[in-house]
Write a protein that holds these residues in place. Structure first.
Motif, PDB file in Angstrom:
ATOM      1  N   THR A 120      35.893 -18.558  69.140  1.00 57.10           N
ATOM      2  CA  THR A 120      35.373 -19.906  69.393  1.00 57.10           C
ATOM      3  C   THR A 120      34.055 -20.088  68.651  1.00 57.10           C
ATOM      4  O   THR A 120      33.205 -19.193  68.648  1.00 57.10           O
ATOM      5  N   VAL A 121      33.883 -21.245  68.022  1.00 55.93           N
ATOM      6  CA  VAL A 121      32.664 -21.526  67.259  1.00 55.93           C
ATOM      7  C   VAL A 121      32.188 -22.944  67.542  1.00 55.93           C
ATOM      8  O   VAL A 121      32.907 -23.761  68.122  1.00 55.93           O
ATOM      9  N   GLY A 122      30.962 -23.230  67.111  1.00 52.11           N
ATOM     10  CA  GLY A 122      30.430 -24.581  67.181  1.00 52.11           C
ATOM     11  C   GLY A 122      30.591 -25.252  65.833  1.00 52.11           C
ATOM     12  O   GLY A 122      30.230 -24.689  64.799  1.00 52.11           O
ATOM     13  N   ILE A 123      31.152 -26.460  65.827  1.00 52.55           N
ATOM     14  CA  ILE A 123      31.320 -27.207  64.582  1.00 52.55           C
ATOM     15  C   ILE A 123      30.449 -28.462  64.637  1.00 52.55           C
ATOM     16  O   ILE A 123      30.040 -28.894  65.718  1.00 52.55           O
ATOM     17  N   PRO A 124      30.136 -29.057  63.485  1.00 58.41           N
ATOM     18  CA  PRO A 124      29.214 -30.203  63.482  1.00 58.41           C
ATOM     19  C   PRO A 124      29.731 -31.382  64.301  1.00 58.41           C
ATOM     20  O   PRO A 124      30.927 -31.686  64.305  1.00 58.41           O
ATOM     21  N   HIS A 125      28.813 -32.027  65.000  1.00 59.30           N
ATOM     22  CA  HIS A 125      29.131 -33.254  65.733  1.00 59.30           C
ATOM     23  C   HIS A 125      27.908 -34.159  65.674  1.00 59.30           C
ATOM     24  O   HIS A 125      26.800 -33.746  66.023  1.00 59.30           O
ATOM     25  N   ASP A 126      28.101 -35.393  65.243  1.00 57.84           N
ATOM     26  CA  ASP A 126      26.974 -36.290  64.986  1.00 57.84           C
ATOM     27  C   ASP A 126      26.156 -36.588  66.237  1.00 57.84           C
ATOM     28  O   ASP A 126      24.943 -36.736  66.176  1.00 57.84           O
ATOM     29  N   GLU A 127      26.824 -36.702  67.392  1.00 58.77           N
ATOM     30  CA  GLU A 127      26.091 -37.051  68.608  1.00 58.77           C
ATOM     31  C   GLU A 127      25.624 -35.825  69.368  1.00 58.77           C
ATOM     32  O   GLU A 127      24.481 -35.750  69.814  1.00 58.77           O
ATOM     33  N   TRP A 128      26.504 -34.830  69.507  1.00 57.09           N
ATOM     34  CA  TRP A 128      26.204 -33.683  70.354  1.00 57.09           C
ATOM     35  C   TRP A 128      25.518 -32.547  69.611  1.00 57.09           C
ATOM     36  O   TRP A 128      25.070 -31.584  70.215  1.00 57.09           O
ATOM     37  N   PRO A 168      33.228 -22.313  57.131  1.00 51.99           N
ATOM     38  CA  PRO A 168      33.935 -23.428  56.476  1.00 51.99           C
ATOM     39  C   PRO A 168      33.672 -24.787  57.131  1.00 51.99           C
ATOM     40  O   PRO A 168      33.683 -25.822  56.443  1.00 51.99           O
ATOM     41  N   TYR A 169      33.441 -24.795  58.423  1.00 54.30           N
ATOM     42  CA  TYR A 169      33.204 -26.062  59.121  1.00 54.30           C
ATOM     43  C   TYR A 169      31.852 -26.667  58.743  1.00 54.30           C
ATOM     44  O   TYR A 169      31.644 -27.874  58.869  1.00 54.30           O
ATOM     45  N   TRP A 170      30.918 -25.793  58.313  1.00 54.02           N
ATOM     46  CA  TRP A 170      29.554 -26.251  58.002  1.00 54.02           C
ATOM     47  C   TRP A 170      29.309 -26.351  56.499  1.00 54.02           C
ATOM     48  O   TRP A 170      28.189 -26.619  56.073  1.00 54.02           O
ATOM     49  N   GLU A 171      30.354 -26.152  55.704  1.00 53.36           N
ATOM     50  CA  GLU A 171      30.196 -26.187  54.252  1.00 53.36           C
ATOM     51  C   GLU A 171      29.657 -27.544  53.796  1.00 53.36           C
ATOM     52  O   GLU A 171      30.188 -28.592  54.173  1.00 53.36           O
ATOM     53  N   GLY A 172      28.596 -27.497  53.028  1.00 53.43           N
ATOM     54  CA  GLY A 172      28.004 -28.738  52.538  1.00 53.43           C
ATOM     55  C   GLY A 172      27.150 -29.449  53.556  1.00 53.43           C
ATOM     56  O   GLY A 172      26.683 -30.570  53.336  1.00 53.43           O
ATOM     57  N   ARG A 173      26.927 -28.799  54.683  1.00 53.02           N
ATOM     58  CA  ARG A 173      26.134 -29.435  55.743  1.00 53.02           C
ATOM     59  C   ARG A 173      25.227 -28.384  56.358  1.00 53.02           C
ATOM     60  O   ARG A 173      25.697 -27.352  56.828  1.00 53.02           O
ATOM     61  N   ALA A 174      23.932 -28.651  56.353  1.00 51.73           N
ATOM     62  CA  ALA A 174      22.973 -27.687  56.918  1.00 51.73           C
ATOM     63  C   ALA A 174      23.134 -27.627  58.417  1.00 51.73           C
ATOM     64  O   ALA A 174      23.184 -28.652  59.090  1.00 51.73           O
ATOM     65  N   ARG A 175      23.218 -26.419  58.936  1.00 54.70           N
ATOM     66  CA  ARG A 175      23.287 -26.253  60.387  1.00 54.70           C
ATOM     67  C   ARG A 175      21.877 -26.205  60.928  1.00 54.70           C
ATOM     68  O   ARG A 175      21.168 -25.226  60.759  1.00 54.70           O
TER      69      ARG A 175
END
Length: 528
Positions: free
Chosen positions: A448-456, A519-526
């Motif tokens: 289980t991982v955390g993926i980007p979410h605009d609100e949360w 892969p879920y965060w590719e191109g997006r800074a965590r």
């Protein structure tokens, strides 16, 4: 309080009351009719009433056999009895553990038993209270708040039999919050002695007992609302307005109509307030707000800029954890000069940025953030020496965060341990979820991982490898998620599921969660 000496005497007496946990008693003596707690229902209790019930609860618990050093579990929403129970434990030498009442029966029962609770104060609205108590044989007394629970003694009835005058032998109590670990079960953050901060220091945040009003819009069982809202109001001797469920317009209306001056929020609350229509915002005066403290989750810079523009430079950000350490804080004025920072290097306890070999890294180079343990009162994870030792290095400990100091000694966070997901300001530990999903007949492995979410900020996502003979399908994905829902608290259940044919593992055989997540965060800074 007309001359300096009188003010000094007042301050000295207030600070002295905190030493043995009698701050609420102090305010009850000097301002008995002042509002102390305002429930979501509108019920109001004065400092005199809260103090009397705290004394009655101490006598009730002592009658049941509890003594200083014993533990009390509190399973209660945002209401006056939460404050009364906290005040009672603070003056009786008892150790309180507030429990997240959204957890499952098994999770609640585990915490009750693990903290070695001898008493449980539980709200009747929590359906899990009775079955969790039934699994906890060491409880000497069970009190029900807000109604009856089968097998419990009614809180109001029990207290009605007791004397409300101040107890003659107060002893400072303690608290133990639970923070989950990557191996699954949550762990208590234990300190042998309570940390006592002089209440007079709250004046540094602009508190004035005559004019300040506190709002608690988050769950009081969480460490930050408990410290910044509940305990702050109790110590400052000011009214505490409780909100039990987030509603953006209601929160804004409460801030305006109740003249709220101080409150704690998390970034998702900022975002929801900012999303209100312009005409709604314009209707509500917020000019009286003096101090908004926030932390617990990453705050996007554009969101913080917008909040400062709306509320003014009243935001104060913190970076800390239940484990303690020096802690960081940064004012709005500082943050505008150093956008993205969480504060300057503390003066008292050292903070180091270390590489994997334990070497100190220079400014601008990210590494693990290690906080110096205080010389006295260092925490341990309750009954878990291995976990306690695992995060220690030469008198320092880490919460798993990654960051760097700039040339001016301001800390910037760049990442965190892949094991922790922060969704809407709440820590979620993926191993707990994997431990349940792996029990499904079709699941060979889970990460289980955390993926980007605009609100949360992040959203929980399960990545599943199936056993031979099973084929990926939407139907099977839903079946696995429904399976997890049977044992996991609702906020921990993944919002989606992806199937893979392989999961990366280290030479030691441990799943490399950072590679699963990448892969879920590719191109997006965590952000952190």
């Amino acid at each position: 309080m007309e001359d300096l000496k009188t003010r000094e005497d007042f301050t000295a007496a207030l600070d002295a009351s905190a030493v043995d946990g009698m701050t609420v008693a102090f305010w009850a003596s000097v301002a008995p009719d002042r509002q102390a707690v305002i429930d979501p229902s509108g019920r109001v209790k004065t400092f005199a009433e809260v103090n009397a019930n705290a004394n009655k609860l101490v006598r009730t618990l002592r009658k049941a056999g509890l003594k200083a050093g014993d533990s009390v579990a509190l399973l209660c929403s945002n209401r006056a009895e939460f404050v009364e129970t906290l005040a009672a434990t603070q003056r009786s030498g008892l150790r309180i553990t507030p429990v997240n009442w959204h957890l499952t029966v098994d999770e609640i029962a585990y915490i009750i038993k693990d903290c070695e609770a001898k008493a449980l104060v539980a709200e009747s609205r929590v359906a899990a209270a009775k079955p969790a108590a039934d699994e906890s044989p060491d409880l000497l007394i069970k009190l029900s708040v807000g109604g009856d629970i089968d097998g419990f003694t009614n809180y109001d009835s029990a207290l009605a039999e007791q004397d409300g005058s101040d107890i003659s032998d107060p002893v400072r109590g303690n608290q133990m919050m639970y923070t989950s670990g990557t191996t699954g079960r949550p762990k208590g953050v234990f300190r042998p002695q309570a940390q006592v901060i002089p209440p007079s220091m709250l004046s540094l945040r602009g508190y004035d007992p005559e004019t300040s009003v506190q709002l608690c819009a988050g769950p009081a069982y969480h460490a930050a609302p408990l410290a910044f809202d509940v305990s702050a109001a109790m110590n400052a001797g000011i009214p505490l307005h409780f909100i039990d469920k987030w509603d953006s317009e209601h929160v804004l209306k409460t801030i305006s109509e109740k003249k709220i001056t101080h409150l704690h929020l998390v970034p998702i609350m900022f975002q929801r307030l900012l999303a209100l229509p312009a005409e709604v915002k314009a209707r509500h005066d917020i000019s009286h707000v003096q101090y908004v403290v926030h932390g617990a989750a990453p705050c996007p810079p554009e969101v913080k800029h917008a909040m400062i523009e709306w509320f003014g430079p009243v935001l104060s950000e913190y970076y800390a954890g239940s484990e303690g350490g020096a802690g960081f804080a940064i004012t709005s004025e500082e943050w505008l000069k150093k956008p993205g920072s969480v504060g300057k290097r503390p003066m008292l306890l050292e903070v180091r940025i270390l590489d994997e070999e334990g070497n100190i890294l220079p400014p601008g180079v990210p590494g693990g953030i290690y906080h110096q343990l205080p010389p006295a009162g260092a925490f341990t994870y309750f009954k878990d020496e291995a976990k306690t030792n695992a995060n220690r290095r030469d008198g320092f400990f880490t919460m798993g965060d990654v960051g760097y100091f700039d040339e001016d000694d301001y800390l910037f966070l760049t990442g965190r341990n892949a094991e922790t997901i922060i969704s809407g300001g709440v820590n979620i530990y993926p191993q707990e979820i994997d431990n349940e999903l792996i029990k499904h007949d079709a699941v060979a492995d889970s990460s289980t991982v955390g993926i980007p979410h605009d609100e949360w900020g992040e959203q929980v996502r399960a990545v599943i490898m199936l056993k031979p003979g099973y084929e990926p399908s939407d139907k099977l994905a839903q079946e696995i998620l429904d399976f997890g829902r049977q044992t996991l608290a609702a906020y921990k259940v993944p919002r989606g599921l992806d199937f893979v044919t392989d999961l990366p593992r280290s030479e030691a055989g441990k799943i490399q969660r950072n590679k699963v997540r990448a892969p879920y965060w590719e191109g997006r800074a965590r952000q952190i």
